[in-house]
Design a protein around this motif. Structure first.
Motif, PDB file in Angstrom:
ATOM      1  N   TYR A   1      33.855  32.213  50.719  1.00 23.76           N
ATOM      2  CA  TYR A   1      34.337  33.701  50.493  1.00 23.76           C
ATOM      3  C   TYR A   1      35.709  33.402  49.953  1.00 23.76           C
ATOM      4  N   HIS A   2      36.377  34.196  49.174  1.00 19.87           N
ATOM      5  CA  HIS A   2      37.572  33.993  48.691  1.00 19.87           C
ATOM      6  C   HIS A   2      38.372  35.262  48.811  1.00 19.87           C
ATOM      7  N   VAL A   3      39.329  35.341  49.846  1.00 15.44           N
ATOM      8  CA  VAL A   3      40.365  36.573  50.028  1.00 15.44           C
ATOM      9  C   VAL A   3      41.095  36.619  48.787  1.00 15.44           C
ATOM     10  N   VAL A   4      41.197  37.670  47.948  1.00 15.96           N
ATOM     11  CA  VAL A   4      42.001  37.479  46.607  1.00 15.96           C
ATOM     12  C   VAL A   4      43.115  38.299  46.804  1.00 15.96           C
ATOM     13  N   GLY A   5      44.007  38.286  45.839  1.00 17.49           N
ATOM     14  CA  GLY A   5      45.445  39.033  45.769  1.00 17.49           C
ATOM     15  C   GLY A   5      46.540  38.070  45.793  1.00 17.49           C
ATOM     16  N   SER A   6      47.448  38.411  44.871  1.00 18.33           N
ATOM     17  CA  SER A   6      48.652  37.647  44.680  1.00 18.33           C
ATOM     18  C   SER A   6      49.988  38.390  44.721  1.00 18.33           C
ATOM     19  N   ASP A   7      49.882  39.543  45.337  1.00  9.94           N
ATOM     20  CA  ASP A   7      51.040  40.347  45.462  1.00  9.94           C
ATOM     21  C   ASP A   7      51.067  40.921  47.154  1.00  9.94           C
TER      22      ASP A   7
ATOM     23  N   THR B   1      43.128  38.578  39.495  1.00  5.14           N
ATOM     24  CA  THR B   1      42.207  39.040  40.481  1.00  5.14           C
ATOM     25  C   THR B   1      41.160  39.699  39.487  1.00  5.14           C
ATOM     26  N   VAL B   2      41.241  40.399  38.575  1.00  2.00           N
ATOM     27  CA  VAL B   2      40.406  40.748  37.424  1.00  2.00           C
ATOM     28  C   VAL B   2      39.383  39.482  37.073  1.00  2.00           C
ATOM     29  N   TRP B   3      40.063  38.313  36.852  1.00  2.00           N
ATOM     30  CA  TRP B   3      39.551  37.145  36.513  1.00  2.00           C
ATOM     31  C   TRP B   3      38.788  36.584  37.409  1.00  2.00           C
ATOM     32  N   THR B   4      39.093  36.617  38.803  1.00  7.02           N
ATOM     33  CA  THR B   4      38.616  36.192  39.903  1.00  7.02           C
ATOM     34  C   THR B   4      37.264  36.850  40.036  1.00  7.02           C
ATOM     35  N   SER B   5      37.155  38.208  39.831  1.00  7.15           N
ATOM     36  CA  SER B   5      36.345  38.993  40.216  1.00  7.15           C
ATOM     37  C   SER B   5      34.877  38.917  39.109  1.00  7.15           C
ATOM     38  N   ILE B   6      35.465  38.483  37.864  1.00  5.08           N
ATOM     39  CA  ILE B   6      34.316  38.335  36.920  1.00  5.08           C
ATOM     40  C   ILE B   6      33.891  37.036  36.765  1.00  5.08           C
ATOM     41  N   PHE B   7      34.558  36.010  37.533  1.00  6.85           N
ATOM     42  CA  PHE B   7      34.424  34.602  37.386  1.00  6.85           C
ATOM     43  C   PHE B   7      34.467  33.931  36.048  1.00  6.85           C
ATOM     44  N   GLU B   8      35.441  34.500  35.539  1.00  6.01           N
ATOM     45  CA  GLU B   8      36.070  33.836  34.169  1.00  6.01           C
ATOM     46  C   GLU B   8      37.466  33.436  34.240  1.00  6.01           C
ATOM     47  N   PRO B   9      37.885  32.190  33.641  1.00 11.60           N
ATOM     48  CA  PRO B   9      37.185  31.526  32.746  1.00 11.60           C
ATOM     49  C   PRO B   9      36.112  30.373  33.373  1.00 11.60           C
TER      50      PRO B   9
ATOM     51  N   VAL C   1      39.666  41.990  50.735  1.00 11.34           N
ATOM     52  CA  VAL C   1      38.921  42.015  49.694  1.00 11.34           C
ATOM     53  C   VAL C   1      38.510  40.547  49.351  1.00 11.34           C
ATOM     54  N   VAL C   2      37.216  40.288  49.148  1.00 13.05           N
ATOM     55  CA  VAL C   2      36.857  39.103  48.938  1.00 13.05           C
ATOM     56  C   VAL C   2      35.760  38.879  47.685  1.00 13.05           C
ATOM     57  N   VAL C   3      35.544  37.764  47.102  1.00 16.62           N
ATOM     58  CA  VAL C   3      34.643  37.550  46.224  1.00 16.62           C
ATOM     59  C   VAL C   3      33.751  36.495  46.907  1.00 16.62           C
ATOM     60  N   ARG C   4      32.311  36.463  46.832  1.00 17.67           N
ATOM     61  CA  ARG C   4      31.505  35.618  47.339  1.00 17.67           C
ATOM     62  C   ARG C   4      30.832  34.511  46.488  1.00 17.67           C
ATOM     63  N   ALA C   5      30.883  33.439  46.978  1.00 18.25           N
ATOM     64  CA  ALA C   5      30.314  32.177  46.435  1.00 18.25           C
ATOM     65  C   ALA C   5      28.832  32.406  45.867  1.00 18.25           C
ATOM     66  N   ASP C   6      27.965  32.965  46.610  1.00 14.55           N
ATOM     67  CA  ASP C   6      26.744  33.176  46.249  1.00 14.55           C
ATOM     68  C   ASP C   6      26.398  34.076  45.160  1.00 14.55           C
TER      69      ASP C   6
ATOM     70  N   PRO D   1      34.073  44.376  37.991  1.00 13.65           N
ATOM     71  CA  PRO D   1      34.928  44.037  39.199  1.00 13.65           C
ATOM     72  C   PRO D   1      34.137  44.872  40.489  1.00 13.65           C
ATOM     73  N   ARG D   2      33.709  46.103  40.112  1.00 15.18           N
ATOM     74  CA  ARG D   2      33.421  46.907  41.322  1.00 15.18           C
ATOM     75  C   ARG D   2      32.195  46.446  41.952  1.00 15.18           C
ATOM     76  N   LYS D   3      31.353  45.394  41.300  1.00 13.89           N
ATOM     77  CA  LYS D   3      29.996  44.823  41.667  1.00 13.89           C
ATOM     78  C   LYS D   3      30.340  43.400  42.554  1.00 13.89           C
ATOM     79  N   THR D   4      31.605  43.329  42.484  1.00 13.86           N
ATOM     80  CA  THR D   4      31.770  41.743  43.056  1.00 13.86           C
ATOM     81  C   THR D   4      32.948  41.933  44.236  1.00 13.86           C
ATOM     82  N   LEU D   5      33.990  42.613  44.082  1.00 12.69           N
ATOM     83  CA  LEU D   5      34.948  42.615  44.979  1.00 12.69           C
ATOM     84  C   LEU D   5      34.624  43.626  46.300  1.00 12.69           C
ATOM     85  N   HIS D   6      34.376  42.856  47.457  1.00 12.86           N
ATOM     86  CA  HIS D   6      34.090  43.250  48.620  1.00 12.86           C
ATOM     87  C   HIS D   6      35.066  43.345  49.494  1.00 12.86           C
TER      88      HIS D   6
END
Length: 443
Positions: free
Chosen positions: A112-118, A80-88, A28-33, A48-53
């Motif tokens: 690209y950033h493979v997310v997840g901390s568990d 993961t939510v913060w990462t997906s909405i690019f905040e802060p 599951v990634v977010v993309r820099a572009d 987050p549904r628009k940015t978590l691929h």
């Protein structure tokens, strides 16, 4: 990937190390572009549904002191939510900074950033210099990533200047089929829990343990009154259990009758439904309402028989911080680990300094604290608060649920696991605690 899964599901874990590592895996990634896709939108409007691929990504090379794990299950956290909405800020800034540290960390600075901390899964390979872990070990991973090349980190690794949260400030996180971790992130998987149950406590249970129990936090003791905001949520549900397990009295603050019921199922007797009782701590965007602080404090004392909280377990931030400082007893402690309603806190300092109260900042946990928190899970003293799971393909939906605060407890994600309920080894221990393990299911 199927050969890896077959070896794990077949129970022949000794052969896992013989299965070839695939050149790529799904993560599951977010993309820099897309980092500016939400510019101009409020936090609430960001989806987050628009940015978590879910996409295929190359398997990174394994470095010294690292492990490649097959991830059976993971979980959603606010980071993961913060990462997906690019905040802060977009997390790609973290990856860029980490990538400048060394040739090895340069692997993390990607578009690209493979997310997840568990994560809960099985060790596939270990890098050079590793002796504690080997292929086939069933593990959970905590999310503290440290370099430990600076003296500052050797008394408390959370003070390491290069301390980062894996899968948030580093790449190759746990919401994927494979993940790269430092081997000092690994802990034994609780034998009586399924993969998805094992994956759910890691970040929040360790965070709550340091915040409440550790000498680096509030140092909870028997008899303490502990006010817990969001007591049925991911953090709060573990804080409530830790308070009860440590002989303290939790006062659980929630926002619905459903959440109040969950707290009582955890064993808490003192519960405030702030929505039902109409508590609003701000008159408007700029002005807090001290009459509500006093009404809330009176309600706490009514429940406790006259006692103010020894400890306030803070994580909402802006909405509640003023009243948290106010209601804490003279000489008591406000311990904070997050700011989910806003980072700019306001409080009346007279109530702090004249009453000798303390504010402690707390962030995740060091390895020892994470290990001790996991030991409580493994021994059946603290239980998962997993409410539902999603397949990897629906991680965006899972994160959206957490973003809207529509969830209870923790939300899990199945990665390689073909369904729920796999990975249970100790059925006897599970049977003794099955009702507690399932308390949040279906909520």
């Amino acid at each position: 990937m199927q050969a890896i899964l077959d070896a794990i599901m077949g129970g022949d874990l000794a052969k896992v190390g013989e299965v070839p590592v695939p050149d790529s895996y799904r993560g599951v990634v977010v993309r820099a572009d897309e980092a500016h896709i939400f510019d101009g939108l409020t936090t609430r409007e960001r989806d987050p549904r628009k940015t978590l691929h879910v996409q295929e990504v190359p398997t990174p090379a394994l470095g010294p002191g690292e492990a490649l794990i097959a991830v059976m299950a993971s979980a959603i956290n606010y980071n993961t939510v913060w990462t997906s909405i690019f905040e802060p800020v977009p997390a790609f800034r973290f990856l860029e900074r980490y990538g400048r540290l060394s040739p090895l960390t340069r692997r993390h600075d990607l578009p690209y950033h493979v997310v997840g901390s568990d994560a809960a899964g099985v060790v596939l390979r270990v890098g050079g210099g590793v002796s504690r872990w080997r292929p086939g070990d069933e593990v959970v991973a905590h999310c503290l990533c440290v370099e430990l090349e600076d003296a500052a980190g050797h008394d408390d690794t959370m003070l390491d200047p290069q301390q980062r949260i894996w899968g948030f400030e580093t790449n190759f996180g746990g919401l994927a089929e494979l993940a790269i971790v430092k081997t000092n992130q690994l802990m034994p998987k609780p034998a009586h829990l399924s993969w998805e149950e094992s994956a759910s406590p890691g970040l929040v249970n360790s965070t709550a343990y340091r915040q409440l129990v550790s000498r680096h936090g509030a140092q909870l003791k028997q008899g303490d009154v502990v006010l817990i905001w969001g007591a049925s949520g991911g953090l709060g549900s573990y804080a409530t259990q830790l308070a009860l397990n440590g002989g303290a009295t939790p006062v659980c603050v929630v926002s619905s009758a459903r959440k109040a019921r969950l707290c009582r199922q955890l064993g808490a007797e003192l519960v405030i439904d702030r929505a039902a009782e109409g508590f609003t701590f701000w008159k408007d965007e700029r002005t807090q309402d001290e009459t509500e602080w006093r009404r809330f404090g009176a309600r706490v004392r009514e429940l406790t028989g006259g006692d103010d909280p020894d400890i306030v377990f803070e994580h909402p931030g802006r909405d509640t911080f003023g009243v948290s400082v106010y209601v804490t007893r003279r000489g008591g402690t406000v311990v904070t680990c997050a700011s989910t309603t806003g980072y700019l806190h306001q409080y009346d300092n007279r109530y702090l300094w004249m009453n000798l109260k303390r504010i402690i900042g707390s962030h995740f946990a060091n390895y020892r604290e994470a290990w001790e928190a996991n030991r409580l899970i493994a021994g059946g003293r603290i239980h998962p608060t997993l409410s539902k799971t999603y397949p990897l393909e629906q991680t965006g939906v899972a994160a959206w649920e957490v973003h809207r605060n529509a969830h209870q407890g923790k939300v899990g994600v199945l990665c390689l696991a073909p369904g729920e309920g796999f990975g249970i080894r100790d059925t006897e221990l599970r049977e003794r605690h099955v009702n507690q393990i399932n308390r949040f299911r279906g909520e």
